[in-house]
Design an enzyme around this catalytic site. Structure first.
Site, PDB file in Angstrom:
ATOM      1  N   TYR A 135      -3.124  -2.046   6.955  1.00 22.32           N
ATOM      2  CA  TYR A 135      -4.003  -3.028   6.328  1.00 22.32           C
ATOM      3  C   TYR A 135      -3.321  -3.708   5.154  1.00 22.32           C
ATOM      4  O   TYR A 135      -2.246  -3.290   4.722  1.00 22.32           O
ATOM      5  CB  TYR A 135      -5.332  -2.385   5.917  1.00 22.32           C
ATOM      6  CG  TYR A 135      -5.295  -1.550   4.656  1.00 22.32           C
ATOM      7  CD1 TYR A 135      -4.620  -0.346   4.599  1.00 22.32           C
ATOM      8  CD2 TYR A 135      -5.961  -1.988   3.510  1.00 22.32           C
ATOM      9  CE1 TYR A 135      -4.610   0.408   3.437  1.00 22.32           C
ATOM     10  CE2 TYR A 135      -5.956  -1.235   2.343  1.00 22.32           C
ATOM     11  CZ  TYR A 135      -5.266  -0.033   2.322  1.00 22.32           C
ATOM     12  OH  TYR A 135      -5.256   0.707   1.170  1.00 22.32           O
ATOM     13  N   LYS A 191       1.610   0.890   4.732  1.00 19.65           N
ATOM     14  CA  LYS A 191       0.226   0.755   4.246  1.00 19.65           C
ATOM     15  C   LYS A 191      -0.762   1.017   5.394  1.00 19.65           C
ATOM     16  O   LYS A 191      -1.332   0.094   5.977  1.00 19.65           O
ATOM     17  CB  LYS A 191       0.018  -0.637   3.626  1.00 19.65           C
ATOM     18  CG  LYS A 191      -1.248  -0.709   2.760  1.00 19.65           C
ATOM     19  CD  LYS A 191      -1.235  -1.956   1.912  1.00 19.65           C
ATOM     20  CE  LYS A 191      -2.557  -2.226   1.222  1.00 19.65           C
ATOM     21  NZ  LYS A 191      -2.946  -1.227   0.232  1.00 19.65           N
ATOM     22  N   GLU A 216       2.207   8.007  -7.716  1.00 21.26           N
ATOM     23  CA  GLU A 216       1.467   6.760  -7.958  1.00 21.26           C
ATOM     24  C   GLU A 216      -0.010   7.102  -8.086  1.00 21.26           C
ATOM     25  O   GLU A 216      -0.407   8.262  -7.975  1.00 21.26           O
ATOM     26  CB  GLU A 216       1.707   5.764  -6.819  1.00 21.26           C
ATOM     27  CG  GLU A 216       1.270   6.285  -5.463  1.00 21.26           C
ATOM     28  CD  GLU A 216       1.637   5.369  -4.292  1.00 21.26           C
ATOM     29  OE1 GLU A 216       1.745   4.151  -4.489  1.00 21.26           O
ATOM     30  OE2 GLU A 216       1.796   5.901  -3.179  1.00 21.26           O
ATOM     31  N   LEU A 253       3.803   3.421  -2.204  1.00 21.13           N
ATOM     32  CA  LEU A 253       3.604   2.102  -1.617  1.00 21.13           C
ATOM     33  C   LEU A 253       4.374   1.072  -2.453  1.00 21.13           C
ATOM     34  O   LEU A 253       4.359   1.147  -3.690  1.00 21.13           O
ATOM     35  CB  LEU A 253       2.116   1.736  -1.594  1.00 21.13           C
ATOM     36  CG  LEU A 253       1.845   0.450  -0.828  1.00 21.13           C
ATOM     37  CD1 LEU A 253       2.002   0.667   0.672  1.00 21.13           C
ATOM     38  CD2 LEU A 253       0.472  -0.107  -1.132  1.00 21.13           C
TER      39      LEU A 253
HETATM   40  N1  PLP Z   1      -0.229   2.381  -4.207  1.00 23.27           N
HETATM   41  C1  PLP Z   1      -1.220   2.679  -3.355  1.00 23.27           C
HETATM   42  C2  PLP Z   1      -1.325   4.067  -2.826  1.00 23.27           C
HETATM   43  C3  PLP Z   1      -2.157   1.699  -2.966  1.00 23.27           C
HETATM   44  O1  PLP Z   1      -3.152   2.007  -2.111  1.00 23.27           O
HETATM   45  C4  PLP Z   1      -2.045   0.402  -3.519  1.00 23.27           C
HETATM   46  C5  PLP Z   1      -2.987  -0.664  -3.148  1.00 23.27           C
HETATM   47  O2  PLP Z   1      -3.853  -0.513  -2.338  1.00 23.27           O
HETATM   48  C6  PLP Z   1      -0.995   0.133  -4.420  1.00 23.27           C
HETATM   49  C7  PLP Z   1      -0.098   1.149  -4.734  1.00 23.27           C
HETATM   50  C8  PLP Z   1      -0.835  -1.227  -5.043  1.00 23.27           C
HETATM   51  O3  PLP Z   1      -0.330  -2.155  -4.122  1.00 23.27           O
HETATM   52  P1  PLP Z   1      -0.641  -3.703  -4.266  1.00 23.27           P
HETATM   53  O4  PLP Z   1      -0.149  -4.111  -5.618  1.00 23.27           O
HETATM   54  O5  PLP Z   1       0.137  -4.331  -3.180  1.00 23.27           O
HETATM   55  O6  PLP Z   1      -2.124  -3.859  -4.121  1.00 23.27           O
END
Ligand code: PLP
Length: 288
Positions: free
Chosen positions: A33, A151, A184, A208
């Site tokens: 997603y 993701k 994270e 991520l």
């Molecule tokens: N880390 C995780 C585990 C996430 O689920 C998300 C966003 O959903 C992020 C980091 C941040 O990613 P982004 O800046 O692309 O939203």
């Protein structure tokens, strides 16, 4: 009011949208997603999200069911049909519906990937009051699978993490492994600031690759701020001047307490506030 959603080629009222019980996204979490924010009716960093979608799909040997141009058009159409001024567009691509339950992947020539998009209206998304007060986080063990750079919709443990935080009277959780090293947040990337230096974990399969993270590090470097991409511990974070998280839905969100220890003054710090300002300003300018 009923939203219009997009399912496999059709725009439908949400009550009429249907996915098969044999869809692999439902049965196996075999889906990826993206979430793109909308400010002032425009998409923030659509290109970054489309690029990460390609990467997630390629790593799982899935095909993108529509072209990038179509994807952008669907995003825009949903934003328009649902009158989204500020909010989010969710996009999910699943390995589709092979017509039965089976662990083996279906032949992609025979079973087309499924695609769903929906919007969430969030008036005042950029004026979240939490940005003024900051968030309290707890640390919890990172027991997710080893490919967190993809993701996927496997969001059960992040959901459990958020429930653990709520139960502890906090706003979110940071995942830790290897004796207190932060990976994270449950749905965001984590940062600390010490002596003006911004520290965030380096990219790998362990986290991520946040689209907001990439933008923030670029803006920070352009503003001559020092960035260190390396792992840090909860203890180091508790001794930091500031901490924050980034994500497409929260932008830059201050963290003011970690496992009951207040950071610095206990209020959002100047580096975090500045980065949030820069991010919102630059993102609005580049929105499409
Ligand atoms: N880390 C995780 C585990 C996430 O689920 C998300 C966003 O959903 C992020 C980091 C941040 O990613 P982004 O800046 O692309 O939203």
């Amino acid at each position: 009011m009923s939203r219009t959603v997009y399912v496999n080629g059709e725009y439908l009222p949400e009550e009429e949208a249907k996915i098969s019980v044999f869809d692999r996204g439902f049965l196996m979490a075999d889906a990826v997603y993206e979430v793109t924010s909308v400010l002032g009716g425009k998409l923030i960093d659509f290109a970054g999200h489309a690029e990460r979608l390609h990467r997630s799909l390629a790593l799982l040997d899935m095909r993108q069911p529509v072209t990038d141009a179509e994807l952008l058009a669907i995003h825009r159409e949903l934003v328009a049909r649902n009158g989204i001024e500020d909010g989010l567009v969710y996009l999910q691509v699943t390995r589709g519906n092979p017509g039965d339950r089976d662990f083996a992947f279906p032949d992609p020539d025979k079973v087309k990937a499924g695609i769903v998009l929906f919007t969430q209206s969030k008036p005042g998304l950029a004026d979240n009051p939490a940005a003024k007060t900051g968030m309290k986080v707890i640390s919890i063990p990172d027991i997710r699978w080893g490919r967190r750079d993809i993701k996927t919709v496997q969001l059960l443990y992040p959901s459990i993490g958020k429930m653990m935080a709520k139960k502890a009277g906090c706003d979110d959780a940071w995942f830790v492994e290897d004796e207190g090293v932060v990976t994270e947040g449950t749905s965001n990337n984590a940062y600390i600031v010490k002596g003006g230096r911004i520290v965030t974990r380096q990219l790998s399969e362990d986290i991520l690759h946040g689209i907001t993270r990439a933008a923030i590090l670029r803006y920070a470097r352009e503003a001559q701020m020092v960035v260190e991409e390396r792992a840090f511990t909860v203890a180091e974070a508790q001794a930091a001047d500031e901490a924050f998280v980034t994500s497409a839905s929260a932008f830059v969100m201050p963290v003011v307490e970690i496992d009951g220890v207040a950071l610095g003054s206990g209020a959002p710090g100047p580096v975090t506030r500045r980065l949030r300002e820069i991010y919102l300003e630059e993102s609005r300018k580049a929105a499409i």
